[in-house]
Structures are given as C-alpha cells and as structure tokens.
Design a protein around this motif. Structure first.
Motif, PDB file in Angstrom:
ATOM      1  N   GLU A 187       0.833  -1.208   0.000  1.00 33.11           N
ATOM      2  CA  GLU A 187       0.000   0.000   0.000  1.00 33.11           C
ATOM      3  C   GLU A 187       0.865   1.255   0.000  1.00 33.11           C
ATOM      4  O   GLU A 187       0.602   2.211  -0.748  1.00 33.11           O
ATOM      5  N   SER A 188       1.886   1.267   0.835  1.00 31.51           N
ATOM      6  CA  SER A 188       2.761   2.431   0.916  1.00 31.51           C
ATOM      7  C   SER A 188       3.483   2.679  -0.397  1.00 31.51           C
ATOM      8  O   SER A 188       3.485   3.801  -0.919  1.00 31.51           O
ATOM      9  N   VAL A 189       4.078   1.644  -0.953  1.00 37.04           N
ATOM     10  CA  VAL A 189       4.859   1.806  -2.180  1.00 37.04           C
ATOM     11  C   VAL A 189       3.964   2.163  -3.361  1.00 37.04           C
ATOM     12  O   VAL A 189       4.323   3.006  -4.198  1.00 37.04           O
ATOM     13  N   THR A 190       2.789   1.556  -3.440  1.00 39.60           N
ATOM     14  CA  THR A 190       1.855   1.912  -4.522  1.00 39.60           C
ATOM     15  C   THR A 190       1.497   3.386  -4.452  1.00 39.60           C
ATOM     16  O   THR A 190       1.491   4.086  -5.479  1.00 39.60           O
ATOM     17  N   GLY A 191       1.209   3.865  -3.256  1.00 40.34           N
ATOM     18  CA  GLY A 191       0.901   5.283  -3.098  1.00 40.34           C
ATOM     19  C   GLY A 191       2.073   6.175  -3.452  1.00 40.34           C
ATOM     20  O   GLY A 191       1.910   7.192  -4.143  1.00 40.34           O
ATOM     21  N   MET A 192       3.261   5.828  -2.984  1.00 42.21           N
ATOM     22  CA  MET A 192       4.440   6.645  -3.280  1.00 42.21           C
ATOM     23  C   MET A 192       4.747   6.669  -4.767  1.00 42.21           C
ATOM     24  O   MET A 192       5.141   7.707  -5.312  1.00 42.21           O
ATOM     25  N   ARG A 193       4.562   5.543  -5.434  1.00 44.17           N
ATOM     26  CA  ARG A 193       4.816   5.520  -6.876  1.00 44.17           C
ATOM     27  C   ARG A 193       3.844   6.428  -7.617  1.00 44.17           C
ATOM     28  O   ARG A 193       4.206   7.041  -8.634  1.00 44.17           O
TER      29      ARG A 193
END
Length: 217
Positions: A187-193
C-alpha cells in the motif's frame, strides 16, 4: 525503457519498490550490502541489476556513480536507513542524514542525463520540527537533519532540471515499523509511486506523504 535506482532494496519498502517497478517493465538498479547473498531481492523477476553498496563507503558510492553515469537514471529513490536503536549518534546521523545527500549528489549526473530527472529521499514525519528547535529523539533528529540538508540543496538541483522531494512513507509494517503498523508495504509503495509518477516542478523541493499530501517541515 525507463530506469530507477533504489538505494537500500534488500527488504521492506526498497524491496517492494524494486518488485513493482520491475513488474511494470522498468530497468531496476538495486543496491544491497550483500549482493552475493541477495535474499528475496535475488528472487525478483525482471530487468534487475544488483549493486554492492554500503552507504557510508565513499569508494562504493563513487563506483556506483561511475557504473550508471552514461546510462542515466530516470528516478533515484534513496530508501536506506536505520532506526538508530542502540547505535551511536554519529553512526545514525551518517546513515540517515549524510549518506542520502552524498549519494544523491554523486548520482546527480546520471539523473540529469535521463528524461524524468526525479529524486526521492525517504524521510519521516518524525523529523518534522514544526518550526521548533528541540530534540526529536535520535531517529527524528537524523531525519530533521536530512530535511535541512535537502532544503538547502533543492534550489540548485531545480536549476539543473531535477524534480526532488523528501517523502514520508507512512507507518508501514516492516522490520522498522513493526507488526502493528497501519499500512502494508504494498500500500505504501503503490501510493508513493503514484506521487512520484505525477511529480512536476511545482512539487519540487517539498515534503510529501505516501498518499500525496504535503507535510509541514
């Protein structure tokens, strides 16, 4: 093929960045202190190149910069860091505050060579001073120092066409964040990307969260 360099990709957030970018067809340069024993990083599919890097080792930083200078880097993500628990203050500051800036400076020629010209340094909301000058604890102080150094350099990077930000990844279920954290790594990485993908010159030099909100300093 776009290229991404992920500093600190052997586990947690860095590993997930490598997985997601590789799955989307990017060429991924990923650093680890132990490339001979890469663990889960070595099992990822895709166009992934592993590099040995201890972030405090000036010779390894210079070697990394030399390897990618002519290929170029579209997106540089500096993710490596430590919680600081039980470590000397000088060591934590060297890893969390000094190394991201030194590595970004060393890789700047490769970033400016390519199309996207984006730099993302992982910080934390725990490093936000909110205008005060008080200790935030060792980890918070190290991230506050990183923020200060970034803000000093951002104008010069911007003149070179670079779009650079510091980013809070959220409270993430990693070795550092713990099992009770509210966000999964994915979830974190998807949002940051998503934040990185839509980054423009208007967002340059600022402090953003994983879900696209601007964070106060």
């Amino acid at each position: 093929m776009p290229t991404v360099m992920i500093i600190g990709a052997s586990r947690g957030i860095g590993l997930e960045f490598a997985r997601q970018y590789a799955n989307d067809g990017w060429r991924v340069h990923a650093t680890t202190r132990t490339p001979a024993q890469p663990g889960p990083l070595g099992a990822l599919a895709g166009n992934i190149v592993l590099h040995a890097l201890e972030v405090r080792d000036a010779a390894q930083v210079a070697a990394l910069a030399a390897v990618v200078e002519h290929e170029g880097i579209d997106v540089l993500i500096h993710n490596a860091g430590v919680s600081g628990w039980g470590m000397p203050r000088a060591e934590v500051m060297a890893i969390n505050a000094d190394a991201p800036i030194k590595i970004a400076q060393a890789l700047l020629p490769a970033v400016t060579r390519n199309t996207e010209k984006k730099i993302v340094l992982m910080t934390s909301q725990l490093g936000a001073r909110y205008g005060q000058r008080r200790s935030l604890g060792l980890y918070g102080d190290s991230k506050a120092a990183l923020n200060d150094a970034f803000r000093a350099l951002a104008p010069e990077w911007g003149k070179q066409g670079v779009m650079a930000i510091v980013m809070h990844p959220g409270w993430v279920r990693t070795d550092m964040g713990g099992a009770s954290a509210s966000l999964s790594v994915a979830e974190s990485v998807t949002g940051m990307r998503q934040v990185i993908a839509r980054l423009t010159a208007m967002e340059h030099g600022r402090f953003w969260t994983w879900n696209g909100r601007e964070h106060p300093w």
